[in-house]
Design a protein around this motif. Sequence first.
Motif, PDB file in Angstrom:
ATOM      1  N   VAL A  41       0.834  -1.204   0.000  1.00 45.52           N
ATOM      2  CA  VAL A  41       0.000   0.000   0.000  1.00 45.52           C
ATOM      3  C   VAL A  41       0.870   1.256   0.000  1.00 45.52           C
ATOM      4  O   VAL A  41       0.561   2.241  -0.674  1.00 45.52           O
ATOM      5  N   LYS A  42       1.963   1.226   0.725  1.00 44.51           N
ATOM      6  CA  LYS A  42       2.850   2.384   0.809  1.00 44.51           C
ATOM      7  C   LYS A  42       3.700   2.565  -0.447  1.00 44.51           C
ATOM      8  O   LYS A  42       4.012   3.687  -0.838  1.00 44.51           O
ATOM      9  N   ALA A  43       4.092   1.456  -1.073  1.00 40.57           N
ATOM     10  CA  ALA A  43       5.083   1.534  -2.152  1.00 40.57           C
ATOM     11  C   ALA A  43       4.496   1.605  -3.551  1.00 40.57           C
ATOM     12  O   ALA A  43       5.139   2.136  -4.459  1.00 40.57           O
ATOM     13  N   LEU A  44       3.293   1.071  -3.751  1.00 40.97           N
ATOM     14  CA  LEU A  44       2.759   0.929  -5.104  1.00 40.97           C
ATOM     15  C   LEU A  44       1.753   2.019  -5.439  1.00 40.97           C
ATOM     16  O   LEU A  44       0.881   2.338  -4.619  1.00 40.97           O
ATOM     17  N   PRO A  45       1.815   2.569  -6.648  1.00 49.47           N
ATOM     18  CA  PRO A  45       0.717   3.435  -7.110  1.00 49.47           C
ATOM     19  C   PRO A  45      -0.549   2.612  -7.249  1.00 49.47           C
ATOM     20  O   PRO A  45      -0.506   1.374  -7.347  1.00 49.47           O
ATOM     21  N   ASP A  46      -1.678   3.271  -7.268  1.00 47.26           N
ATOM     22  CA  ASP A  46      -2.965   2.571  -7.242  1.00 47.26           C
ATOM     23  C   ASP A  46      -3.092   1.516  -8.332  1.00 47.26           C
ATOM     24  O   ASP A  46      -3.614   0.421  -8.087  1.00 47.26           O
ATOM     25  N   TYR A  47      -2.638   1.832  -9.558  1.00 47.80           N
ATOM     26  CA  TYR A  47      -2.868   0.891 -10.647  1.00 47.80           C
ATOM     27  C   TYR A  47      -2.108  -0.410 -10.434  1.00 47.80           C
ATOM     28  O   TYR A  47      -2.583  -1.485 -10.840  1.00 47.80           O
ATOM     29  N   LEU A  48      -0.938  -0.346  -9.779  1.00 45.42           N
ATOM     30  CA  LEU A  48      -0.195  -1.571  -9.494  1.00 45.42           C
ATOM     31  C   LEU A  48      -0.699  -2.259  -8.234  1.00 45.42           C
ATOM     32  O   LEU A  48      -0.686  -3.492  -8.152  1.00 45.42           O
ATOM     33  N   LEU A  49      -1.148  -1.500  -7.254  1.00 45.11           N
ATOM     34  CA  LEU A  49      -1.696  -2.122  -6.042  1.00 45.11           C
ATOM     35  C   LEU A  49      -2.938  -2.944  -6.373  1.00 45.11           C
ATOM     36  O   LEU A  49      -3.060  -4.102  -5.973  1.00 45.11           O
ATOM     37  N   THR A  50      -3.860  -2.352  -7.121  1.00 47.36           N
ATOM     38  CA  THR A  50      -5.084  -3.086  -7.440  1.00 47.36           C
ATOM     39  C   THR A  50      -4.792  -4.273  -8.353  1.00 47.36           C
ATOM     40  O   THR A  50      -5.386  -5.347  -8.192  1.00 47.36           O
ATOM     41  N   HIS A  51      -3.871  -4.116  -9.298  1.00 49.45           N
ATOM     42  CA  HIS A  51      -3.452  -5.231 -10.147  1.00 49.45           C
ATOM     43  C   HIS A  51      -2.868  -6.364  -9.301  1.00 49.45           C
ATOM     44  O   HIS A  51      -3.152  -7.551  -9.531  1.00 49.45           O
ATOM     45  N   SER A  52      -2.067  -6.018  -8.313  1.00 52.21           N
ATOM     46  CA  SER A  52      -1.416  -7.019  -7.484  1.00 52.21           C
ATOM     47  C   SER A  52      -2.431  -7.787  -6.640  1.00 52.21           C
ATOM     48  O   SER A  52      -2.340  -9.018  -6.514  1.00 52.21           O
ATOM     49  N   VAL A  53      -3.391  -7.076  -6.080  1.00 58.14           N
ATOM     50  CA  VAL A  53      -4.424  -7.754  -5.290  1.00 58.14           C
ATOM     51  C   VAL A  53      -5.291  -8.630  -6.189  1.00 58.14           C
ATOM     52  O   VAL A  53      -5.627  -9.769  -5.831  1.00 58.14           O
ATOM     53  N   ARG A  54      -5.665  -8.114  -7.344  1.00 57.81           N
ATOM     54  CA  ARG A  54      -6.442  -8.945  -8.274  1.00 57.81           C
ATOM     55  C   ARG A  54      -5.666 -10.202  -8.650  1.00 57.81           C
ATOM     56  O   ARG A  54      -6.249 -11.291  -8.763  1.00 57.81           O
ATOM     57  N   SER A  55      -4.362 -10.064  -8.850  1.00 60.26           N
ATOM     58  CA  SER A  55      -3.553 -11.226  -9.220  1.00 60.26           C
ATOM     59  C   SER A  55      -3.610 -12.296  -8.136  1.00 60.26           C
ATOM     60  O   SER A  55      -3.683 -13.493  -8.439  1.00 60.26           O
ATOM     61  N   TYR A  56      -3.572 -11.891  -6.881  1.00 63.09           N
ATOM     62  CA  TYR A  56      -3.730 -12.871  -5.796  1.00 63.09           C
ATOM     63  C   TYR A  56      -5.082 -13.572  -5.907  1.00 63.09           C
ATOM     64  O   TYR A  56      -5.171 -14.802  -5.800  1.00 63.09           O
ATOM     65  N   CYS A  57      -6.115 -12.781  -6.116  1.00 60.20           N
ATOM     66  CA  CYS A  57      -7.468 -13.359  -6.186  1.00 60.20           C
ATOM     67  C   CYS A  57      -7.603 -14.317  -7.368  1.00 60.20           C
ATOM     68  O   CYS A  57      -8.171 -15.408  -7.223  1.00 60.20           O
ATOM     69  N   TRP A  58      -7.103 -13.908  -8.523  1.00 59.96           N
ATOM     70  CA  TRP A  58      -7.195 -14.801  -9.694  1.00 59.96           C
ATOM     71  C   TRP A  58      -6.393 -16.076  -9.444  1.00 59.96           C
ATOM     72  O   TRP A  58      -6.827 -17.173  -9.803  1.00 59.96           O
ATOM     73  N   GLY A  59      -5.219 -15.949  -8.833  1.00 56.65           N
ATOM     74  CA  GLY A  59      -4.410 -17.119  -8.555  1.00 56.65           C
ATOM     75  C   GLY A  59      -5.114 -18.080  -7.614  1.00 56.65           C
ATOM     76  O   GLY A  59      -5.111 -19.302  -7.832  1.00 56.65           O
ATOM     77  N   ALA A  60      -5.725 -17.544  -6.560  1.00 59.24           N
ATOM     78  CA  ALA A  60      -6.446 -18.389  -5.613  1.00 59.24           C
ATOM     79  C   ALA A  60      -7.641 -19.064  -6.286  1.00 59.24           C
ATOM     80  O   ALA A  60      -7.934 -20.243  -6.027  1.00 59.24           O
ATOM     81  N   ALA A  61      -8.336 -18.337  -7.158  1.00 57.13           N
ATOM     82  CA  ALA A  61      -9.486 -18.909  -7.865  1.00 57.13           C
ATOM     83  C   ALA A  61      -9.039 -20.004  -8.834  1.00 57.13           C
ATOM     84  O   ALA A  61      -9.708 -21.045  -8.956  1.00 57.13           O
ATOM     85  N   ILE A  62      -7.943 -19.792  -9.523  1.00 60.69           N
ATOM     86  CA  ILE A  62      -7.423 -20.815 -10.432  1.00 60.69           C
ATOM     87  C   ILE A  62      -7.035 -22.062  -9.652  1.00 60.69           C
ATOM     88  O   ILE A  62      -7.324 -23.191 -10.065  1.00 60.69           O
ATOM     89  N   ALA A  63      -6.380 -21.873  -8.509  1.00 60.97           N
ATOM     90  CA  ALA A  63      -6.000 -23.022  -7.679  1.00 60.97           C
ATOM     91  C   ALA A  63      -7.224 -23.822  -7.244  1.00 60.97           C
ATOM     92  O   ALA A  63      -7.210 -25.062  -7.262  1.00 60.97           O
TER      93      ALA A  63
END
Length: 218
Positions: A41-63
């Motif tokens: 949250v401190k290091a990433l601009p919004d577009y990368l923070l939201t992309h990163s969280v979505r990536s976790y969610c997509w990865g968990a859903a794929i698993a």
Amino acid sequence: MARSRLCTISRMRPVRPLPTSIADIGVPQDAVSAATWHRAVKALPDYLLTHSVRSYCWGAAIAAGEGWTFDRGVLWAAALLHDIGLTGIPRNTACFEVQGGRDARRFLERAGLATDLADRVETAIVLHMQPSVTLEDGVEAVLLDRATGLDVRGVDFELVDAVRPGVMREFPRRGFDRRFLAAISREAALRPTCQSARLLHSTGLARWMETSPWAGME
């Protein structure tokens, strides 16, 4: 907006509490995962923070769809930190994913993550830009690779139909395509031997993004 101002804004952004779940996808609640959330949250601009969280969610859903067992803490850390190298392209001494993997490992070990788990996070981050990742590289590496491919290029878009609406409500794209493409282009111009240049020029990233299922959903 200038890149330096984006970084300033990301550092000033209030840190919201660690989510317990996102669209019914569980988020690890241990101290290292909380520290990783704070760091992202401190290091990433919004577009990368939201992309990163979505990536976790997509990865968990794929698993879940594949019936794979994985370490949620490892995937969470790898997903949230996988693009942190994009925030320091001019200062990096290596390709952004390599730099980011090293930096993530150091941060996680200082935060108390076991060495073997930090290894898996670094491996997943470094490999997510490679053209091929297999289960021999680790299940979390495969999940991060597939999840980022899904979020950037729409690959296997249908695999997350069930969770997509809820995830997108909480972590929308908000111009992600344009900003991500600009960041990849910056690295490709500075370091033409990096995987970002292959993705941009050989794979045709811009065209792929223009025709992906995400197009028009900004």
